[in-house]
Design a protein around this motif. Structure first.
Motif: not given
Lengths: 339, 270
Positions: A52-56, A63-67, A69-73, B12-15
């Motif tokens: 979830x924290x993008x470390x793995x 999974x999305x975190x606040x909208x 995607x953890x893999x794409x963004x 800090x960029x939001x995205x």
């Protein structure tokens, strides 16, 4: 995409070799809430948080975190989260101030702003006196506070806390709980993992119990306790047999089953046998004792306590909360509880 | 306890990705961290302090008489040789330290921050130039104490910069080893395998003419030899010959090949 959820995970999977460390985890964490992930060592808690924290990178699921995607963004996710855990720590070669200034500058603060922010956080976490001391002289509690402070520089709306109190003494643990409550009061969403039932109970609005990479129960702390009993009764009876030849332990077990309506867990001790059973009401202890006396079973020791994680696990999965790092993947028969 | 006001830092960029300016300032912050670490653990500077002094003394007195007839006549040959050898050997530490650093918990925090992925790597390589500077200065000073009298001060300064640039270029090889290998010890092993032939099979200590044909062929194409020759000419006369170009070309090729490899290997883990 709905924004009422800080975290939405669907079918997350992570495989290490033959070990399905996380095996289809679903999570929904409401914005502004504290969500507890409860489970023993090796259940997949840390692996889930790391994904979830993008470390793995997940091997399956989304999974999305606040909208986002953890893999794409991943960069967007990283700008919205703070991670504190057994792994995401601070630099031991640097002092507390230097660590906070470093992370502040990495987050785009100017040197001056980073120093101000660092001083402010050290004050907030009661570390000002230790600001310049080498980190190796820090106590466990001070280290955790500094770790947490370092995650809060950008005031992220979502904070991951991986076992925030494991290894802390009781007093420090209570301080940490207060700190976490304050964060939530200030509007942050918190996802925390823990091995302690009382910690999840104290802090979390909702709890997911995770076992061998799967969520085996999900609900409020009350839901969970209802399935486990609010108290656990422990009895120690002597070894040997009753005059009629029935072993004392078996007679005691039968008596308990009769009164409580639930099979007790039997643990052999050196000089006796321990029976553990969940109770909904403490008053039921009297009935158990009366029934035991009627059966001529001597009770050596009696304790009434909050259920431990072990007992929760026993109730939910049919096995105790032993470390699960090397164990077989979950058998399908375990999914008997969905709260 | 104070309750802080929350205004996330505007930069800090939001995205999306970090701008070039933000990336540079993050790399500088990481380099600042590297410098603090060097200051805190001066014992890790042994290789850039003891080695220049020891090697300069040892090789000068050991080979001076045999190769050049006298210590004084050997100095213009050996000092540039040792300068290049020492500073280049120093670049090896980059990989070992990178590996050790990446195994630490704090690297996970770096990875959880919305910073450019390259920043920790760039910062580490940047901080290491301080090590090259120390090694360069000490070797030159040792040479001067022993009686080395270079013909051109500007030439010596330029030589130092050239050597530091080449060492920085080579450090990408070791950074690549650092991100690829499993343990810090294996990084050290791999790095020695690369460094020993490069630095010893050169014209650092002996004139290449004395070598057997096959060895001379290697020594002649070895970019380290070109670098050493360039430094000798620069420090003696202050003129940059084609040797400087060859050294720069060699360094550039190394960077072009190994920087992308190191960055890719690093990104995969980061």
């Amino acid at each position: 995409m709905t924004t009422s959820h800080a975290i939405e995970a669907r079918g997350l999977v992570k495989v290490f070799g033959d070990n399905r460390a996380v095996d289809g985890v679903d999570l929904e964490v409401r914005t502004g809430s504290v969500y507890g992930v409860l489970g023993p060592n090796g259940a997949g808690k840390t692996t889930t948080i790391r994904m979830l924290a993008t470390l793995l990178r997940p091997d399956g699921g989304t999974a999305t975190v606040l909208g986002h995607d953890v893999v794409r963004e991943p960069q967007a996710v990283r700008s919205l989260i703070g991670v504190t855990g057994q792994y995401a720590s601070v630099d031991e070669a640097l002092s507390a101030t230097e660590n906070l200034v470093l992370f502040g500058r990495l987050l785009g603060l100017s040197g001056r702003a980073a120093r101000l922010k660092s001083a402010e956080l050290l004050e907030e976490f009661d570390l000002t006196a230790a600001a310049k001391r080498p980190l190796k002289d820090f106590s466990g509690g001070m280290r955790r506070r500094l770790d947490l402070a370092a995650s809060l520089i950008a005031r992220p709306p979502l904070i991951f806390l991986d076992e925030p109190t494991t290894g802390l003494d009781p007093r420090t643990r209570l301080q940490m709980w207060d700190t976490i409550r304050r964060l939530v009061a200030e509007g942050s969403t918190v996802l925390l993992t823990t091995q302690y039932l009382d910690e999840a109970d104290q802090l979390a609005d909702r709890i997911a119990v995770i076992d061998r990479g799967r969520v085996v129960a999900e609900g409020t702390a009350d839901d969970l306790k209802k399935s486990v009993g609010s108290q656990a009764l422990q009895l120690v009876v002597p070894l040997g047999s009753l005059p009629d030849g029935v072993p004392v332990a078996r007679a005691a077990q039968a008596a308990v089953l009769e009164v409580v309506g639930q099979e007790a867990v039997v643990t052999p001790l050196a000089d006796g046998t321990r029976l553990t059973v969940p109770l909904d009401m403490a008053a039921a202890v009297a009935d158990v004792l009366v029934r035991l006396r009627a059966a001529d079973v001597e009770v050596r020791e009696l304790t009434l306590s909050k259920p431990t994680l072990d007992e929760v696990f026993l109730a939910l999965t049919g096995h105790g909360a032993e470390p699960q790092g090397e164990t077989e993947p979950a058998a399908p028969t375990l999914e008997k509880v969905t709260a | 306890m104070t309750t802080a006001t929350f205004t996330p830092p505007a930069t800090v960029p939001a995205s999306g990705t970090n701008s070039l300016g933000a990336t540079a300032s993050q790399a500088l912050a990481m380099a600042w961290r590297g410098l603090i670490k060097i200051r805190r653990t001066p014992e890790q500077l042994v290789d850039v302090t003891v080695q220049p002094i020891l090697f300069t003394l040892m090789f000068t007195f050991l080979f001076g008489g045999a190769i050049a007839g006298s210590i004084a006549d050997y100095l213009p040959t050996i000092i540039p040789g040792i300068l290049v050898q020492t500073v280049i050997t120093t670049s090896m530490v980059t990989g070992v330290q990178l590996r050790e650093d990446m195994d630490k918990g704090v690297f996970d925090r770096f990875r959880s921050l919305p910073i450019a992925r390259i920043a920790p790597l760039a910062g580490a390589l940047l901080a290491d130039t301080v090590r090259y500077l120390i090694a360069t200065t000490l070797t030159v000073v040792m040479g001067l104490i022993l009686g080395w009298r270079p013909g051109s001060v500007v030439g010596v300064v330029l030589s130092g910069l050239l050597v530091m640039f080449c060492a920085w270029s080579l450090s990408w090889i070791f950074a690549f080893a650092g991100v690829s290998a499993r343990t810090a010890a294996s990084v050290q092993g791999i790095s020695f395998l690369v460094l020993f032939p490069l630095t010893f099979l050169s014209n650092a200590f002996v004139p290449a003419d004395t070598l057997p044909g096959w060895l001379k062929a290697f020594v002649d194409v070895n970019p380290v030899s070109h670098l050493i020759t360039a430094v000798r000419e620069l420090s003696a006369t202050g003129t940059a010959t084609s040797e400087v170009l060859w050294a720069l070309l060699g360094a550039l090729v190394v960077v072009l090949v190994f920087a992308p490899l190191a960055v890719r290997g690093y990104m995969r883990k980061a």
